[in-house]
Enzyme design. Sequence first.
Site, mmCIF file in Angstrom:
data_model
loop_
_atom_site.group_PDB
_atom_site.id
_atom_site.type_symbol
_atom_site.label_atom_id
_atom_site.label_comp_id
_atom_site.label_asym_id
_atom_site.label_seq_id
_atom_site.Cartn_x
_atom_site.Cartn_y
_atom_site.Cartn_z
ATOM 1 N N THR A 129 -23.459 12.198 -16.264
ATOM 2 C CA THR A 129 -22.325 11.431 -15.762
ATOM 3 C C THR A 129 -21.043 12.241 -15.850
ATOM 4 O OG1 THR A 129 -23.330 9.347 -16.410
ATOM 5 C CG2 THR A 129 -20.942 9.394 -16.355
ATOM 6 N N ARG A 157 -30.389 -2.354 -11.447
ATOM 7 C CA ARG A 157 -29.699 -2.136 -12.730
ATOM 8 C C ARG A 157 -28.340 -1.437 -12.537
ATOM 9 N NH1 ARG A 157 -27.536 2.373 -15.783
ATOM 10 N NH2 ARG A 157 -27.753 1.872 -17.980
ATOM 11 N N VAL A 158 -27.344 -1.965 -13.213
ATOM 12 C CA VAL A 158 -26.021 -1.348 -13.219
ATOM 13 C C VAL A 158 -25.631 -1.106 -14.674
ATOM 14 C CG1 VAL A 158 -23.578 -1.671 -12.659
ATOM 15 C CG2 VAL A 158 -25.336 -2.499 -11.073
ATOM 16 N N GLY A 159 -25.099 0.064 -14.948
ATOM 17 C CA GLY A 159 -24.725 0.401 -16.322
ATOM 18 C C GLY A 159 -23.267 0.084 -16.614
ATOM 19 N N ASP A 160 -22.763 0.748 -17.600
ATOM 20 C CA ASP A 160 -21.409 0.473 -18.082
ATOM 21 C C ASP A 160 -20.312 1.100 -17.232
ATOM 22 O OD1 ASP A 160 -22.509 2.969 -18.933
ATOM 23 O OD2 ASP A 160 -20.794 3.231 -20.268
ATOM 24 N N THR A 181 -19.900 7.792 -21.606
ATOM 25 C CA THR A 181 -21.244 8.084 -21.128
ATOM 26 C C THR A 181 -22.237 7.713 -22.215
ATOM 27 O OG1 THR A 181 -22.711 9.758 -20.182
ATOM 28 C CG2 THR A 181 -21.287 10.472 -21.958
ATOM 29 N N GLY A 182 -23.431 7.372 -21.815
ATOM 30 C CA GLY A 182 -24.411 7.010 -22.829
ATOM 31 C C GLY A 182 -25.275 5.868 -22.347
ATOM 32 N N GLY A 184 -25.831 2.733 -21.238
ATOM 33 C CA GLY A 184 -24.859 1.804 -20.680
ATOM 34 C C GLY A 184 -24.976 0.377 -21.166
HETATM 35 N N1 ASP Z 1 -23.668 5.347 -18.920
HETATM 36 C C1 ASP Z 1 -24.468 5.601 -17.752
HETATM 37 C C2 ASP Z 1 -25.241 4.375 -17.411
HETATM 38 O O1 ASP Z 1 -25.715 3.705 -18.323
HETATM 39 C C3 ASP Z 1 -25.410 6.709 -17.888
HETATM 40 C C4 ASP Z 1 -24.863 7.952 -18.511
HETATM 41 O O2 ASP Z 1 -23.686 8.046 -18.737
HETATM 42 O O3 ASP Z 1 -25.643 8.836 -18.802
HETATM 43 O O4 ASP Z 1 -25.443 4.117 -16.248
#
Ligand code: ASP
Length: 353
Positions: A129, A157-160, A181-182, A184
């Site tokens: 990301t 699916r939608v992340g953070d 990032t991480g 989500g």
């Molecule tokens: N945070 C992002 C998500 O969960 C993925 C990532 O940052 O690696 O979509």
Amino acid sequence: PLFNAGRGAVFTAAGRNELDSAIMNGADRTAGAVAGLTTTRHPIAAARAVMEKSPHVMLIGEGADAFAASVGLEQVDPTFFFTERRWQGLVRALEQQGQPVPDRPEGAPSPQASADLPAPPLNERKFGTVGAVALDSQGRLAAGTSTGGMTAKRWGRVGDVPVIGAGTYASNADGCAVSATGSGEYFIRATVARDICRRTADGATVQAAAQAEIDEVGSIGGHGGVIVLGGDGTVAFSLDTPGMERRRPARRRPVPRRHLRRRAVIPPRPISDRSDYSDYSDPLFSDDASMTLAPDDELTVMAQEELDAACAMPFVELRKITPWGDSYEGFAPSGRTVEVERRYLWGVEPEGG
Ligand code: ASP
């Protein structure tokens, strides 16, 4: 395409690229977010258009692409986002999970035609990301994040990242801009970006606020990192990792004063296993190397869009922190070429390996 954003994004389990992005201007707390884009070439530009040209904050799916098209943003065939490296990453992930591997998307280049397939799988984790936090000379803060999400994600699916207050937030009132990032799901549940700003407003340093919030994410089982910029230009990074390795560079390239007026920081991407990398030597990432991002890499465009959203100066300083913690910095003239250089080393353990 180097990063998990725009072209180069990871694939869903169905073999699609669904792109999420958000941007926020801390000066007036306007924000725009898009999720599940499949045809808009630069998702961060769509997020910015939502912020500036629509009465809404978040648009999803086909409607979001249609809106982006309606304001003149370039549309592409979904296979534009196809990269062999990410496709192979999907195949590996699905095989590991015992899930069926979808057909190669129609119109995708043949595996032989692909010039961008690097040897080991590591780049999938290395280039994650992208995000930026920025402060302009008038003290305006902004944050932006762009991602393809998680490899093999399903069911829309939608992340953070596009959730304002979770993966992206900026507020001059709080004196803080955050891009995350991480994993989500955990960042959403912990309302990470908003909480960091709240902690900052309550008097914590940006570093303490970032650390406290990453600890919070860890306490509910999530992993990842944030980059944070304070109203005074202080930059903070926090990544959770058992036994995080951290190294400062011996040499720092002097930063011309005029470049310091704007600062963009590209956030870290967690990894699960450093051993993947042990045999890998990539000339781009030796200590003295630099690399050039393509002018239309989502990272480059994002930094520019985000900074443009806050101000109109000609230079941007970029910093990209890779999964295992290398960071690349550089200056982007408005021509949008970014020279990046290794600066820091970190290590981070992500969720579930
Ligand atoms: N945070 C992002 C998500 O969960 C993925 C990532 O940052 O690696 O979509």
